[in-house]
Structures are given as structure tokens and as C-alpha cells.
Design a protein around this motif. Sequence first.
Motif, PDB file in Angstrom:
ATOM      1  N   ALA A 333      49.970  50.356  61.466  1.00  0.00           N
ATOM      2  CA  ALA A 333      48.749  50.272  62.265  1.00  0.00           C
ATOM      3  C   ALA A 333      47.527  50.253  61.348  1.00  0.00           C
ATOM      4  N   SER A 334      46.439  49.637  61.844  1.00  0.00           N
ATOM      5  CA  SER A 334      45.190  49.655  61.091  1.00  0.00           C
ATOM      6  C   SER A 334      44.570  51.051  61.154  1.00  0.00           C
ATOM      7  N   ASP A 335      43.836  51.396  60.121  1.00  0.00           N
ATOM      8  CA  ASP A 335      43.157  52.693  60.083  1.00  0.00           C
ATOM      9  C   ASP A 335      41.817  52.658  60.821  1.00  0.00           C
ATOM     10  N   TRP A 336      41.192  51.480  60.795  1.00  0.00           N
ATOM     11  CA  TRP A 336      39.839  51.362  61.365  1.00  0.00           C
ATOM     12  C   TRP A 336      39.702  50.076  62.157  1.00  0.00           C
ATOM     13  N   LEU A 337      38.893  50.157  63.211  1.00  0.00           N
ATOM     14  CA  LEU A 337      38.351  48.978  63.869  1.00  0.00           C
ATOM     15  C   LEU A 337      36.830  49.093  63.782  1.00  0.00           C
ATOM     16  N   VAL A 338      36.199  48.146  63.108  1.00  0.00           N
ATOM     17  CA  VAL A 338      34.753  48.176  62.934  1.00  0.00           C
ATOM     18  C   VAL A 338      34.125  47.223  63.951  1.00  0.00           C
ATOM     19  N   ASN A 346      25.951  42.397  63.018  1.00  0.00           N
ATOM     20  CA  ASN A 346      27.150  41.724  62.489  1.00  0.00           C
ATOM     21  C   ASN A 346      27.255  41.869  60.970  1.00  0.00           C
ATOM     22  N   ALA A 347      26.153  41.586  60.274  1.00  0.00           N
ATOM     23  CA  ALA A 347      26.198  41.667  58.804  1.00  0.00           C
ATOM     24  C   ALA A 347      26.480  43.093  58.358  1.00  0.00           C
ATOM     25  N   ALA A 348      25.863  44.063  59.017  1.00  0.00           N
ATOM     26  CA  ALA A 348      26.091  45.464  58.662  1.00  0.00           C
ATOM     27  C   ALA A 348      27.542  45.867  58.918  1.00  0.00           C
ATOM     28  N   ALA A 349      28.151  45.314  59.985  1.00  0.00           N
ATOM     29  CA  ALA A 349      29.550  45.631  60.293  1.00  0.00           C
ATOM     30  C   ALA A 349      30.476  45.127  59.187  1.00  0.00           C
ATOM     31  N   PHE A 350      30.232  43.904  58.697  1.00  0.00           N
ATOM     32  CA  PHE A 350      31.053  43.381  57.600  1.00  0.00           C
ATOM     33  C   PHE A 350      30.855  44.210  56.334  1.00  0.00           C
ATOM     34  N   THR A 351      29.632  44.621  56.081  1.00  0.00           N
ATOM     35  CA  THR A 351      29.354  45.445  54.895  1.00  0.00           C
ATOM     36  C   THR A 351      30.069  46.785  54.987  1.00  0.00           C
ATOM     37  N   TYR A 352      30.029  47.405  56.152  1.00  0.00           N
ATOM     38  CA  TYR A 352      30.674  48.707  56.326  1.00  0.00           C
ATOM     39  C   TYR A 352      32.202  48.573  56.202  1.00  0.00           C
ATOM     40  N   ALA A 353      32.739  47.510  56.796  1.00  0.00           N
ATOM     41  CA  ALA A 353      34.186  47.286  56.702  1.00  0.00           C
ATOM     42  C   ALA A 353      34.621  47.119  55.250  1.00  0.00           C
ATOM     43  N   GLN A 354      33.816  46.395  54.467  1.00  0.00           N
ATOM     44  CA  GLN A 354      34.173  46.190  53.068  1.00  0.00           C
ATOM     45  C   GLN A 354      34.106  47.499  52.291  1.00  0.00           C
ATOM     46  N   LYS A 355      33.136  48.340  52.633  1.00  0.00           N
ATOM     47  CA  LYS A 355      33.040  49.639  51.978  1.00  0.00           C
ATOM     48  C   LYS A 355      34.307  50.459  52.220  1.00  0.00           C
ATOM     49  N   LEU A 356      34.837  50.408  53.449  1.00  0.00           N
ATOM     50  CA  LEU A 356      36.088  51.118  53.752  1.00  0.00           C
ATOM     51  C   LEU A 356      37.253  50.536  52.962  1.00  0.00           C
ATOM     52  N   ARG A 357      37.297  49.210  52.876  1.00  0.00           N
ATOM     53  CA  ARG A 357      38.415  48.550  52.182  1.00  0.00           C
ATOM     54  C   ARG A 357      38.399  48.827  50.682  1.00  0.00           C
ATOM     55  N   ASP A 358      37.207  49.134  50.148  1.00  0.00           N
ATOM     56  CA  ASP A 358      37.091  49.352  48.704  1.00  0.00           C
ATOM     57  C   ASP A 358      37.620  50.714  48.259  1.00  0.00           C
ATOM     58  N   SER A 359      38.178  51.478  49.173  1.00  0.00           N
ATOM     59  CA  SER A 359      38.768  52.769  48.812  1.00  0.00           C
ATOM     60  C   SER A 359      39.880  52.571  47.791  1.00  0.00           C
ATOM     61  N   THR A 360      40.088  53.567  46.940  1.00  0.00           N
ATOM     62  CA  THR A 360      41.171  53.474  45.956  1.00  0.00           C
ATOM     63  C   THR A 360      42.545  53.463  46.624  1.00  0.00           C
ATOM     64  N   ASP A 361      42.666  54.059  47.805  1.00  0.00           N
ATOM     65  CA  ASP A 361      43.903  54.008  48.580  1.00  0.00           C
ATOM     66  C   ASP A 361      43.855  52.809  49.523  1.00  0.00           C
ATOM     67  N   VAL A 363      43.510  51.017  52.685  1.00  0.00           N
ATOM     68  CA  VAL A 363      42.932  51.274  53.996  1.00  0.00           C
ATOM     69  C   VAL A 363      42.924  49.958  54.761  1.00  0.00           C
ATOM     70  N   ARG A 364      43.552  49.965  55.929  1.00  0.00           N
ATOM     71  CA  ARG A 364      43.623  48.757  56.758  1.00  0.00           C
ATOM     72  C   ARG A 364      42.440  48.763  57.724  1.00  0.00           C
ATOM     73  N   VAL A 365      41.618  47.724  57.618  1.00  0.00           N
ATOM     74  CA  VAL A 365      40.382  47.669  58.401  1.00  0.00           C
ATOM     75  C   VAL A 365      40.304  46.336  59.147  1.00  0.00           C
ATOM     76  N   GLU A 366      40.118  46.399  60.456  1.00  0.00           N
ATOM     77  CA  GLU A 366      39.909  45.197  61.262  1.00  0.00           C
ATOM     78  C   GLU A 366      38.447  45.128  61.698  1.00  0.00           C
ATOM     79  N   ILE A 367      37.965  43.905  61.830  1.00  0.00           N
ATOM     80  CA  ILE A 367      36.642  43.655  62.406  1.00  0.00           C
ATOM     81  C   ILE A 367      36.835  43.191  63.851  1.00  0.00           C
ATOM     82  N   TYR A 380      42.204  47.960  73.335  1.00  0.00           N
ATOM     83  CA  TYR A 380      42.838  47.198  72.252  1.00  0.00           C
ATOM     84  C   TYR A 380      43.214  48.134  71.103  1.00  0.00           C
ATOM     85  N   ALA A 381      42.255  48.982  70.704  1.00  0.00           N
ATOM     86  CA  ALA A 381      42.519  49.899  69.590  1.00  0.00           C
ATOM     87  C   ALA A 381      43.644  50.860  69.924  1.00  0.00           C
TER      88      ALA A 381
END
Length: 404
Positions: A333-338, A346-361, A363-367, A380-381
Motif C-alpha cells: 500500500a502507498s504511505d501517502w496520498l497528497v 497543484n504545484a505545492a502538492a507536487f513539491t510536498y509529494a517530492q519532499k516525502l519521496r526524498d526520504s532515505t527510506d 516512501v510510497r506517495v501518490e498524487i 479511495y484511500a
Amino acid sequence: MVYQPAAGARDLLPLDVEKKRWIEDRLQQVFHRWGYHRIITSTLERMDTLMAGEAIQRQMVIQLLQNGEDDELGLRPELTASIARTVVTRMANATYPQRLYYNANVFRRTWESRHNRQQEFYQAGVELLGAGGLLANAEVLLLVADCLAALGLREWHLILGEAGITRSLLSAFPANLQNKVRSAIAHLDRITIDTLPLSDKLRDRARTMLDLRGLSADVLQKVSSLDLDEEQREAVNNLKSLVELLESEKKFPLILDLSLIQTIDYYTGIVFEVVNDTESQARVLGRGGRYDQLLGLYHPQGENIPGIGFGLNIEDLYQELLYTQQLPQVTPASDWLVVAETASANAAAFTYAQKLRDSTDLVRVEIDLGGRDADAIRQYASDRSIAQIAWIKADGSPKIEPLR
């Protein structure tokens, strides 16, 4: 019209892939721990490479139609010949031993694959090149044991033969009958042995070869009772040393079988099969053996380089593991739905999602892709077992909503 995969091929859906990767990841970890490195060879090869000096039957290879090309091409039915070709032509300055592993698909026609049965298979295995003798043989067999232990499989045994001994024992038969005797022994066909035009002495020899299977001590005693030359006795003594080493390790039950003959005929020393113990009908989980003359077929100067390896059948391992309940039952399962609360976010949502994905572990993130109200997004979530929703405002600030 309903479109289907090509005859003999099949599709793997996401959960199928997750289960396959579960097996492959554990095997890969074992290969790494033993010092093996991955090699990837071409799926497409020239037929003279694939047939390995007639050791692999032409009818086993799926050939490709060509327009205006001289070279006959086919899809690899196994990996060893391709790896042998690669090593001697692309790794000329390599130091030995070379420890290589693969994880790949193969394509072959078998008796069972007629009538549109499966012709594409997945294998993982190793090739240990540039080393012969007791320790190299033992390494590969003990590596097999580690692989199955990593998968949690305990109910299996190893059937061990010796192609060199078996082939030399067949040399006593008339040349025009050797293939028939070989085939009868390979299929444990006593009727054919009894009806072939053999002398009483040779018929007894063939019957003895049929019975060279069982506890190692008994089989070694039987083969030693045959009329052996010096080279054959040395091979038997080498096999005895290997058996003693393996039995001292107590890693797996061992059946010695000098009637074991593989379909692929490039083996020169030990051959083996890994067989399950959990069903009334035995399932072969993998095969392997020693091939000390194969690399010489591809070497520019014809130099023989010893080799030994094995391949494990991913589909057969999968079937065995179904009984253990170890394989994944769902896709991760994904960890986050942004979710962007408004179009301006919209632009802020993509930026936040990328910040989550940049974790060292991982992290599955959907937009969220829009077109749903808040209740539909939550449903859906929930249906996808997503852990939490991040509602993103136009200024980029998030509102976190845990779902589990």
C-alpha cells in the motif's frame, strides 16, 4: 476480438510480480553473501551459440524468422551457454575464479509445452567459472542449500549423479546402441533394456546402471564392483570424497543416482537435481552440474575453462511456497496520498509529494489526480489501505489526516 498473449507466453499482474520479486530478492541476497556478481546476457542469440555444440537439441530452441539474414537466431532456452560465450569473448582478461549469477527469463519447447503450453520460464542461478575439483563442487551444492533455506523450504532432497562416470560406463556398449541405452537409463526403462540386442554381460551391465540409485554407500559399492579402468576409479573416488564432505555438513538429504542423465548434454562431471518432498509427485525445483569443456567451444583458441552452476525454477519455487503462506498476499500500500485542495495548490502538492519521496527510506506517495470530492478521496484511500492523506493548501502548508 479478445486479445490474448502469444501461445506459450503469459502476463504477470502486480501481485504476481510482488510474489516473484519476494523469491528473487531472497535468492539474490544469498548470491551476494557468497561473493557472486550479476551478469545479464542477450535474450537473443545465434543458434550455434544456443546449441552449444549440439549439446542442446535444436527442437528445444524457439527460432526466429528472419528476412535476408544469414545467421540463424533463437531465444535462449537456458543461460549457461550464453554466459560461457560472454565470459570468453567479453572477459578475456578476467581473473579466475569468476562467480556470476543471473535472474532472467528463458524460452524453450519441451514435450510438456506442446499444444500451446508454457514456453517462457523464469530462472535464477549461478555459474562458478575457472575452478574445478572438490571444493568448487561443494561450494555450488552448499549454495543451493543456502538458497532454499533463505526461502524457508526444508522438505527437499538432492539427487546427485556424475555425467563423466555414466558416460564412460556407456562406452562399453556398441556405438549404434549407446543412445538407446542412454535413453532407456534416463527414463528408467527396463523393458527397452531387456529387448535391446545386447550380450548377457552388457545387459547385466545396463541393469546394474539402472539400479545405481539410492543411499550413497550402497551406490558407490555397486559401481565399484563394475569392471572399471583407472580413470573411472579416480572419478568414483572423487565422487566419494564429495559425498563424504556433503554428508558431514548435514545440510540436506542426499540420493546418489548414477543413472541421472540430463536432457542438456554438455555436462562432464557431477550433475544434480533439487527435488521437493511435499507432494506425491516429485517437483524438480532446479538442476545443475559441471561442464568443463563448454567454454572451450566459444574460446578463440579453444581453451577449456572449467565451470559448474545451477538454475532454480522460479515458478516451481512459487508453487512450493504457496503452501507456506510466506508469499505476499497483497501489493504494498502507498504511505501517502497528497491532495491539492484547490487548483492553485497543484504545484505545492507536487513539491510536498517530492519532499516525502526524498526520504532515505522507501516512501510510497501518490498524487490525487483530481475530479473527486473529499469523501470520494477518503474512500479511495481507504480502499487502497493508504496510511494518510496530506491536504495541501495554496500556500503549501499541509493538513495531515491519518487513516490507519
